[in-house]
Design a protein around this motif. Structure first.
Motif, PDB file in Angstrom:
ATOM      1  N   THR A   1       0.844  -1.198   0.000  1.00 20.27           N
ATOM      2  CA  THR A   1       0.000   0.000   0.000  1.00 20.27           C
ATOM      3  C   THR A   1       0.881   1.251   0.000  1.00 20.27           C
ATOM      4  OG1 THR A   1      -1.702  -1.170   1.261  1.00 20.27           O
ATOM      5  CG2 THR A   1      -1.796   1.246   1.266  1.00 20.27           C
ATOM      6  N   PRO A   2       0.773   2.100  -1.024  1.00 21.85           N
ATOM      7  CA  PRO A   2       1.650   3.276  -1.097  1.00 21.85           C
ATOM      8  C   PRO A   2       1.537   4.201   0.114  1.00 21.85           C
ATOM      9  CG  PRO A   2       0.637   2.868  -3.225  1.00 21.85           C
ATOM     10  CD  PRO A   2      -0.036   1.943  -2.251  1.00 21.85           C
ATOM     11  N   ASP A   3       0.324   4.610   0.440  1.00 28.91           N
ATOM     12  CA  ASP A   3       0.132   5.550   1.547  1.00 28.91           C
ATOM     13  C   ASP A   3      -0.334   4.795   2.791  1.00 28.91           C
ATOM     14  OD1 ASP A   3       0.746   7.826  -0.046  1.00 28.91           O
ATOM     15  OD2 ASP A   3      -1.269   7.698  -0.924  1.00 28.91           O
ATOM     16  N   VAL A   4       0.543   4.767   3.795  1.00 30.87           N
ATOM     17  CA  VAL A   4       0.269   3.995   5.010  1.00 30.87           C
ATOM     18  C   VAL A   4       0.098   4.934   6.200  1.00 30.87           C
ATOM     19  CG1 VAL A   4       1.231   2.320   6.624  1.00 30.87           C
ATOM     20  CG2 VAL A   4       1.506   1.973   4.169  1.00 30.87           C
ATOM     21  N   ALA A   5      -1.009   4.793   6.910  1.00 35.58           N
ATOM     22  CA  ALA A   5      -1.263   5.584   8.112  1.00 35.58           C
ATOM     23  C   ALA A   5      -0.556   4.948   9.298  1.00 35.58           C
ATOM     24  CB  ALA A   5      -2.762   5.663   8.369  1.00 35.58           C
ATOM     25  N   ALA A   6      -0.406   5.713  10.367  1.00 37.47           N
ATOM     26  CA  ALA A   6       0.310   5.232  11.553  1.00 37.47           C
ATOM     27  C   ALA A   6      -0.313   3.960  12.120  1.00 37.47           C
ATOM     28  CB  ALA A   6       0.335   6.326  12.616  1.00 37.47           C
ATOM     29  N   GLU A   7      -1.641   3.895  12.137  1.00 34.99           N
ATOM     30  CA  GLU A   7      -2.316   2.714  12.676  1.00 34.99           C
ATOM     31  C   GLU A   7      -2.026   1.486  11.819  1.00 34.99           C
ATOM     32  OE1 GLU A   7      -6.837   1.103  13.745  1.00 34.99           O
ATOM     33  OE2 GLU A   7      -6.476   3.243  13.389  1.00 34.99           O
ATOM     34  N   GLN A   8      -2.003   1.669  10.491  1.00 35.26           N
ATOM     35  CA  GLN A   8      -1.680   0.562   9.591  1.00 35.26           C
ATOM     36  C   GLN A   8      -0.236   0.096   9.794  1.00 35.26           C
ATOM     37  OE1 GLN A   8      -2.879   2.828   6.000  1.00 35.26           O
ATOM     38  NE2 GLN A   8      -3.986   0.971   5.409  1.00 35.26           N
ATOM     39  N   ALA A   9       0.652   1.067   9.987  1.00 35.48           N
ATOM     40  CA  ALA A   9       2.060   0.731  10.206  1.00 35.48           C
ATOM     41  C   ALA A   9       2.217  -0.110  11.466  1.00 35.48           C
ATOM     42  CB  ALA A   9       2.897   2.004  10.314  1.00 35.48           C
TER      43      ALA A   9
ATOM     44  N   ALA B   1       8.753   5.774   7.041  1.00 36.48           N
ATOM     45  CA  ALA B   1       9.790   6.526   6.335  1.00 36.48           C
ATOM     46  C   ALA B   1      10.044   6.000   4.925  1.00 36.48           C
ATOM     47  CB  ALA B   1      11.097   6.483   7.128  1.00 36.48           C
ATOM     48  N   THR B   2       9.531   4.816   4.613  1.00 32.22           N
ATOM     49  CA  THR B   2       9.763   4.207   3.303  1.00 32.22           C
ATOM     50  C   THR B   2       8.982   4.933   2.213  1.00 32.22           C
ATOM     51  OG1 THR B   2      10.159   2.029   4.278  1.00 32.22           O
ATOM     52  CG2 THR B   2       9.495   2.070   1.975  1.00 32.22           C
ATOM     53  N   ASP B   3       9.606   5.091   1.058  1.00 31.80           N
ATOM     54  CA  ASP B   3       8.946   5.687  -0.100  1.00 31.80           C
ATOM     55  C   ASP B   3       7.726   4.841  -0.471  1.00 31.80           C
ATOM     56  OD1 ASP B   3       8.264   6.977  -2.444  1.00 31.80           O
ATOM     57  OD2 ASP B   3       9.972   6.202  -3.600  1.00 31.80           O
ATOM     58  N   GLY B   4       6.540   5.443  -0.441  1.00 33.55           N
ATOM     59  CA  GLY B   4       5.319   4.703  -0.747  1.00 33.55           C
ATOM     60  C   GLY B   4       5.339   4.082  -2.130  1.00 33.55           C
ATOM     61  N   ALA B   5       6.051   4.715  -3.056  1.00 31.33           N
ATOM     62  CA  ALA B   5       6.136   4.177  -4.410  1.00 31.33           C
ATOM     63  C   ALA B   5       6.852   2.829  -4.429  1.00 31.33           C
ATOM     64  CB  ALA B   5       6.869   5.161  -5.317  1.00 31.33           C
ATOM     65  N   ALA B   6       7.718   2.586  -3.438  1.00 39.50           N
ATOM     66  CA  ALA B   6       8.405   1.298  -3.363  1.00 39.50           C
ATOM     67  C   ALA B   6       7.406   0.183  -3.083  1.00 39.50           C
ATOM     68  CB  ALA B   6       9.473   1.344  -2.273  1.00 39.50           C
ATOM     69  N   ARG B   7       6.477   0.423  -2.159  1.00 40.52           N
ATOM     70  CA  ARG B   7       5.456  -0.588  -1.857  1.00 40.52           C
ATOM     71  C   ARG B   7       4.517  -0.792  -3.039  1.00 40.52           C
ATOM     72  NH1 ARG B   7       5.917   1.716   3.499  1.00 40.52           N
ATOM     73  NH2 ARG B   7       4.508   3.397   2.876  1.00 40.52           N
ATOM     74  N   GLY B   8       4.052   0.316  -3.610  1.00 40.59           N
ATOM     75  CA  GLY B   8       3.130   0.218  -4.739  1.00 40.59           C
ATOM     76  C   GLY B   8       3.764  -0.452  -5.946  1.00 40.59           C
ATOM     77  N   GLY B   9       4.998  -0.080  -6.250  1.00 40.13           N
ATOM     78  CA  GLY B   9       5.690  -0.660  -7.403  1.00 40.13           C
ATOM     79  C   GLY B   9       5.960  -2.136  -7.221  1.00 40.13           C
ATOM     80  N   LEU B  10       6.348  -2.508  -6.013  1.00 35.28           N
ATOM     81  CA  LEU B  10       6.620  -3.915  -5.730  1.00 35.28           C
ATOM     82  C   LEU B  10       5.344  -4.738  -5.885  1.00 35.28           C
ATOM     83  CD1 LEU B  10       8.581  -6.109  -4.715  1.00 35.28           C
ATOM     84  CD2 LEU B  10       7.839  -5.543  -2.399  1.00 35.28           C
ATOM     85  N   GLY B  11       4.247  -4.228  -5.307  1.00 40.09           N
ATOM     86  CA  GLY B  11       2.982  -4.947  -5.406  1.00 40.09           C
ATOM     87  C   GLY B  11       2.541  -5.143  -6.845  1.00 40.09           C
ATOM     88  N   ALA B  12       2.682  -4.096  -7.653  1.00 37.58           N
ATOM     89  CA  ALA B  12       2.274  -4.180  -9.056  1.00 37.58           C
ATOM     90  C   ALA B  12       3.136  -5.175  -9.820  1.00 37.58           C
ATOM     91  CB  ALA B  12       2.357  -2.797  -9.705  1.00 37.58           C
ATOM     92  N   SER B  13       4.427  -5.177  -9.535  1.00 35.62           N
ATOM     93  CA  SER B  13       5.330  -6.078 -10.265  1.00 35.62           C
ATOM     94  C   SER B  13       5.068  -7.537  -9.889  1.00 35.62           C
ATOM     95  CB  SER B  13       6.792  -5.709 -10.000  1.00 35.62           C
ATOM     96  OG  SER B  13       7.180  -6.016  -8.677  1.00 35.62           O
ATOM     97  N   ILE B  14       4.789  -7.795  -8.606  1.00 38.20           N
ATOM     98  CA  ILE B  14       4.500  -9.167  -8.180  1.00 38.20           C
ATOM     99  C   ILE B  14       3.180  -9.638  -8.782  1.00 38.20           C
ATOM    100  CG2 ILE B  14       3.872 -10.591  -6.190  1.00 38.20           C
ATOM    101  CD1 ILE B  14       5.922  -9.004  -4.563  1.00 38.20           C
ATOM    102  N   ALA B  15       2.174  -8.771  -8.785  1.00 38.53           N
ATOM    103  CA  ALA B  15       0.872  -9.121  -9.364  1.00 38.53           C
ATOM    104  C   ALA B  15       1.001  -9.454 -10.850  1.00 38.53           C
ATOM    105  CB  ALA B  15      -0.119  -7.981  -9.157  1.00 38.53           C
ATOM    106  N   ALA B  16       1.968  -8.807 -11.510  1.00 38.83           N
ATOM    107  CA  ALA B  16       2.199  -9.040 -12.931  1.00 38.83           C
ATOM    108  C   ALA B  16       3.100 -10.255 -13.172  1.00 38.83           C
ATOM    109  CB  ALA B  16       2.809  -7.800 -13.569  1.00 38.83           C
ATOM    110  N   GLY B  17       3.514 -10.906 -12.078  1.00 39.75           N
ATOM    111  CA  GLY B  17       4.363 -12.082 -12.212  1.00 39.75           C
ATOM    112  C   GLY B  17       5.797 -11.769 -12.571  1.00 39.75           C
ATOM    113  N   ARG B  18       6.231 -10.542 -12.271  1.00 38.99           N
ATOM    114  CA  ARG B  18       7.593 -10.135 -12.621  1.00 38.99           C
ATOM    115  C   ARG B  18       8.586 -10.525 -11.523  1.00 38.99           C
ATOM    116  NH1 ARG B  18       8.887  -4.823 -13.328  1.00 38.99           N
ATOM    117  NH2 ARG B  18      10.686  -5.571 -14.510  1.00 38.99           N
ATOM    118  N   PHE B  19       8.761 -11.816 -11.360  1.00 42.74           N
ATOM    119  CA  PHE B  19       9.797 -12.311 -10.465  1.00 42.74           C
ATOM    120  C   PHE B  19      10.224 -13.688 -10.963  1.00 42.74           C
ATOM    121  CE2 PHE B  19       5.690 -13.354  -8.522  1.00 42.74           C
ATOM    122  CZ  PHE B  19       5.806 -14.708  -8.221  1.00 42.74           C
ATOM    123  N   ALA B  20      11.425 -14.069 -10.597  1.00 43.48           N
ATOM    124  CA  ALA B  20      11.977 -15.321 -11.080  1.00 43.48           C
ATOM    125  C   ALA B  20      11.305 -16.520 -10.424  1.00 43.48           C
ATOM    126  CB  ALA B  20      13.483 -15.351 -10.805  1.00 43.48           C
ATOM    127  N   ASP B  21      11.484 -17.688 -11.019  1.00 37.27           N
ATOM    128  CA  ASP B  21      11.012 -18.934 -10.414  1.00 37.27           C
ATOM    129  C   ASP B  21      11.988 -19.260  -9.286  1.00 37.27           C
ATOM    130  OD1 ASP B  21      10.442 -21.550  -9.695  1.00 37.27           O
ATOM    131  OD2 ASP B  21      10.032 -22.215 -11.740  1.00 37.27           O
TER     132      ASP B  21
END
Length: 270
Positions: A146-154, A179-199
């Motif tokens: 999730t790109p934007d994370v609230a304190a309670e979610q964290a 402190a993590t860049d929200g785009a890192a979480r969003g980008g990772l999630g999108a890439s995994i959903a697209a199957g962009r990882f090795a076997d």
């Protein structure tokens, strides 16, 4: 204090221990940082080995990714391999926590002569379909994508890292998550959903170096049954190593026991 190195045009921060022995590269988990390894870097392990703990782009002291594609399994894997090459870390042992373990496996084919790989909180998977059986059902996992994370979610996400009933404070986990860049979480999630990882199952099945799989007895996110059915020919000691009194973060919940186990593995890597 952390230093920096340029890897493919990306500035990457890292911490290095005082030891001068075999290089040991530590890769942190999703929404974490190199700070998570400080108890190990500052202890006997860090005095014995040349421990290098990376801050992935957008995490810790590393600036956000200059190329959004870095926020993916292939991007992170290439970056870790590039960092090892840039710092001259040949014959290193790689230690990956959670996402960091997946990154170490992804990077394995491109690492400069790795001596061994240790992962924990990391179930190797072949494809997106395998995620459902590799991980335990826990709603907190969604926060990691999730790109934007609230304190309670964290706080909920941080709590999932520990064994139920753990008294370990959550503050450091929460600070890293927020402190993590929200785009890192969003980008990772999108890439995994697209199957962009090795076997990853194929990679660990083909590795010729020792592979240690560690697992907290109170793990809330990863299935032990799944880990035990994997075929890893070079699995250290022939079985998953259980750390009692710990969950997803045994390096912090049971630091002394974890360090002893990791030291034995590094020693067995020859």
């Amino acid at each position: 204090m952390s230093a920096t190195v340029a890897v493919d045009g990306q500035t990457v921060a890292y911490r290095e221990s005082a030891g001068s022995g075999r290089p040991v590269v530590f890769v942190h988990g999703n929404s974490s940082s190199s700070k998570t390894w400080l108890p190990l870097l500052g202890g006997d392990l860090g005095r014995k080995y040349r421990c290098v703990a990376v801050d992935l782009p957008g995490h810790g002291d590393s600036p956000p990714a200059t190329d959004p594609d870095v926020y993916s399994m292939p991007g992170y894997g290439s970056l870790v391999a590039g960092l090892a090459t840039a710092l001259g870390l040949e014959r290193a042992v790689y230690v990956g926590w959670s996402l960091g373990g997946h990154i170490a496996i992804e990077a394995a084919p491109g690492l400069p002569e790795p001596a061994g790989i240790a992962v924990f909180g990391t179930p190797p998977v072949s494809d997106p379909a395998g995620l459902a059986t590799a991980f335990l059902p826990n709603p907190a996992v969604a926060v990691g994508f999730t790109p934007d994370v609230a304190a309670e979610q964290a706080r909920e996400y941080a709590a999932s890292f520990l064994a139920p009933g753990s008294a370990l404070p959550l503050d450091a986990f929460e600070a890293d998550i927020l402190a993590t860049d929200g785009a890192a979480r969003g980008g990772l999630g999108a890439s995994i959903a697209a199957g962009r990882f090795a076997d990853e199952v194929a990679i660990v099945s083909a590795l010729t170096v020792p592979v240690a799989v560690l697992h907290g007895a109170g793990e809330q996110l990863v299935s032990l049954d799944y880990l035990r059915q994997l075929d890893i020919p070079t699995l250290w000691r022939g079985e998953v190593q259980i750390v009692e009194g710990a969950g997803h973060a045994p390096h912090l919940e049971q630091t002394a026991a974890f360090a002893t186990l990791l030291d034995a593995f590094i020693d067995d890597c020859g």
